[in-house]
Design a protein around this motif. Structure first.
Motif, PDB file in Angstrom:
ATOM      1  N   TRP A  81      53.763  -8.691  20.647  1.00 36.56           N
ATOM      2  CA  TRP A  81      52.571  -8.527  19.827  1.00 36.56           C
ATOM      3  C   TRP A  81      51.525  -7.609  20.457  1.00 36.56           C
ATOM      4  N   ARG A  82      51.667  -7.284  21.722  1.00 43.43           N
ATOM      5  CA  ARG A  82      50.605  -6.595  22.456  1.00 43.43           C
ATOM      6  C   ARG A  82      50.276  -5.207  21.897  1.00 43.43           C
ATOM      7  N   GLY A  83      51.273  -4.439  21.540  1.00 47.23           N
ATOM      8  CA  GLY A  83      51.024  -3.096  21.006  1.00 47.23           C
ATOM      9  C   GLY A  83      50.336  -3.129  19.657  1.00 47.23           C
ATOM     10  N   LEU A  84      50.776  -4.029  18.789  1.00 52.52           N
ATOM     11  CA  LEU A  84      50.141  -4.156  17.479  1.00 52.52           C
ATOM     12  C   LEU A  84      48.705  -4.633  17.629  1.00 52.52           C
ATOM     13  N   GLU A  85      48.471  -5.555  18.540  1.00 54.96           N
ATOM     14  CA  GLU A  85      47.110  -6.029  18.784  1.00 54.96           C
ATOM     15  C   GLU A  85      46.226  -4.895  19.278  1.00 54.96           C
ATOM     16  N   ALA A  86      46.764  -4.028  20.139  1.00 54.68           N
ATOM     17  CA  ALA A  86      45.994  -2.888  20.637  1.00 54.68           C
ATOM     18  C   ALA A  86      45.600  -1.960  19.481  1.00 54.68           C
ATOM     19  N   CYS A  87      46.507  -1.759  18.551  1.00 59.12           N
ATOM     20  CA  CYS A  87      46.204  -0.934  17.375  1.00 59.12           C
ATOM     21  C   CYS A  87      45.125  -1.591  16.519  1.00 59.12           C
ATOM     22  N   PHE A 127      41.457  -0.165  15.536  1.00 60.35           N
ATOM     23  CA  PHE A 127      40.918  -0.056  14.173  1.00 60.35           C
ATOM     24  C   PHE A 127      39.548  -0.711  14.085  1.00 60.35           C
ATOM     25  N   LYS A 128      39.455  -1.913  14.625  1.00 58.17           N
ATOM     26  CA  LYS A 128      38.205  -2.667  14.566  1.00 58.17           C
ATOM     27  C   LYS A 128      37.085  -1.910  15.282  1.00 58.17           C
ATOM     28  N   THR A 129      37.395  -1.369  16.441  1.00 53.82           N
ATOM     29  CA  THR A 129      36.401  -0.629  17.216  1.00 53.82           C
ATOM     30  C   THR A 129      35.930   0.609  16.470  1.00 53.82           C
ATOM     31  N   ALA A 164      31.435   3.442  11.004  1.00 54.94           N
ATOM     32  CA  ALA A 164      31.279   2.986   9.621  1.00 54.94           C
ATOM     33  C   ALA A 164      30.480   3.971   8.776  1.00 54.94           C
ATOM     34  N   GLU A 165      29.452   4.581   9.353  1.00 54.24           N
ATOM     35  CA  GLU A 165      28.619   5.497   8.583  1.00 54.24           C
ATOM     36  C   GLU A 165      29.338   6.797   8.243  1.00 54.24           C
ATOM     37  N   SER A 166      30.210   7.270   9.152  1.00 51.73           N
ATOM     38  CA  SER A 166      30.863   8.558   8.905  1.00 51.73           C
ATOM     39  C   SER A 166      32.185   8.420   8.153  1.00 51.73           C
ATOM     40  N   LEU A 167      32.728   7.232   8.102  1.00 46.06           N
ATOM     41  CA  LEU A 167      33.973   7.032   7.367  1.00 46.06           C
ATOM     42  C   LEU A 167      33.663   6.865   5.886  1.00 46.06           C
ATOM     43  N   ASN A 168      34.470   7.477   5.051  1.00 47.15           N
ATOM     44  CA  ASN A 168      34.229   7.279   3.634  1.00 47.15           C
ATOM     45  C   ASN A 168      34.686   5.881   3.227  1.00 47.15           C
ATOM     46  N   ASP A 169      34.288   5.445   2.069  1.00 51.74           N
ATOM     47  CA  ASP A 169      34.570   4.084   1.619  1.00 51.74           C
ATOM     48  C   ASP A 169      36.065   3.795   1.552  1.00 51.74           C
ATOM     49  N   GLU A 170      36.861   4.793   1.177  1.00 53.46           N
ATOM     50  CA  GLU A 170      38.311   4.592   1.047  1.00 53.46           C
ATOM     51  C   GLU A 170      38.948   4.260   2.397  1.00 53.46           C
ATOM     52  N   VAL A 171      38.578   5.004   3.434  1.00 58.39           N
ATOM     53  CA  VAL A 171      39.137   4.750   4.761  1.00 58.39           C
ATOM     54  C   VAL A 171      38.625   3.426   5.297  1.00 58.39           C
TER      55      VAL A 171
END
Length: 139
Positions: free
Chosen positions: A110-116, A120-122, A128-135
């Protein structure tokens, strides 16, 4: 592997210096030259973000060191987002998560998937401000 052997502060300074380049042609040349290296850096960050196999056996100080290193790597991913654009970095992470790491997860690693997912969370929290709503919705 070459990208991972360079201290993380280098990438921070390099991206900050790149942002200050005024000449558009020179800035584009630097981006073209370092783009593949930054893509490799994203891959190395994902590898290094994985919890070590012996994490559960570590004492509190060792666990704190791992968490601190993960935070530094998250900062480096932020630098990659600035240089490459957050959507490209998210795409690289998604590609790894949905292929290699998903297969590993199905076999109990599970370690690699958790790192991904951590990545994503980070990125979502910081970009959040520069990402469009879809992403953002995909994250």
């Amino acid at each position: 592997r070459r990208a991972a052997s360079i201290p993380l502060w280098f990438w921070y300074r390099m991206v900050r210096s790149w942002r200050e380049i005024q000449d558009g042609a020179h800035k584009a040349h630097v981006a073209q030259t370092f783009g593949p290296v930054m893509v490799e850096l994203v891959q190395q960050c994902l590898r290094l973000l994985q919890y070590p196999d012996d994490y559960e056996d570590m004492d509190k100080d060792e666990k704190d060191d791992v968490r601190g290193m993960r935070q530094e790597l998250a900062d480096t991913l932020q630098d990659c987002c600035i240089f490459l654009g957050p959507q490209l970095v998210i795409g690289l992470i998604w590609n790894k998560a949905s292929t290699v790491e998903w297969t590993a997860f199905q076999t109990g690693n599970w370690r690699g998937l958790e790192a991904c997912l951590f990545s994503f969370k980070t990125i979502q929290a910081r970009e959040a401000e520069s990402l469009n709503d879809e992403v953002s919705a995909q994250l």
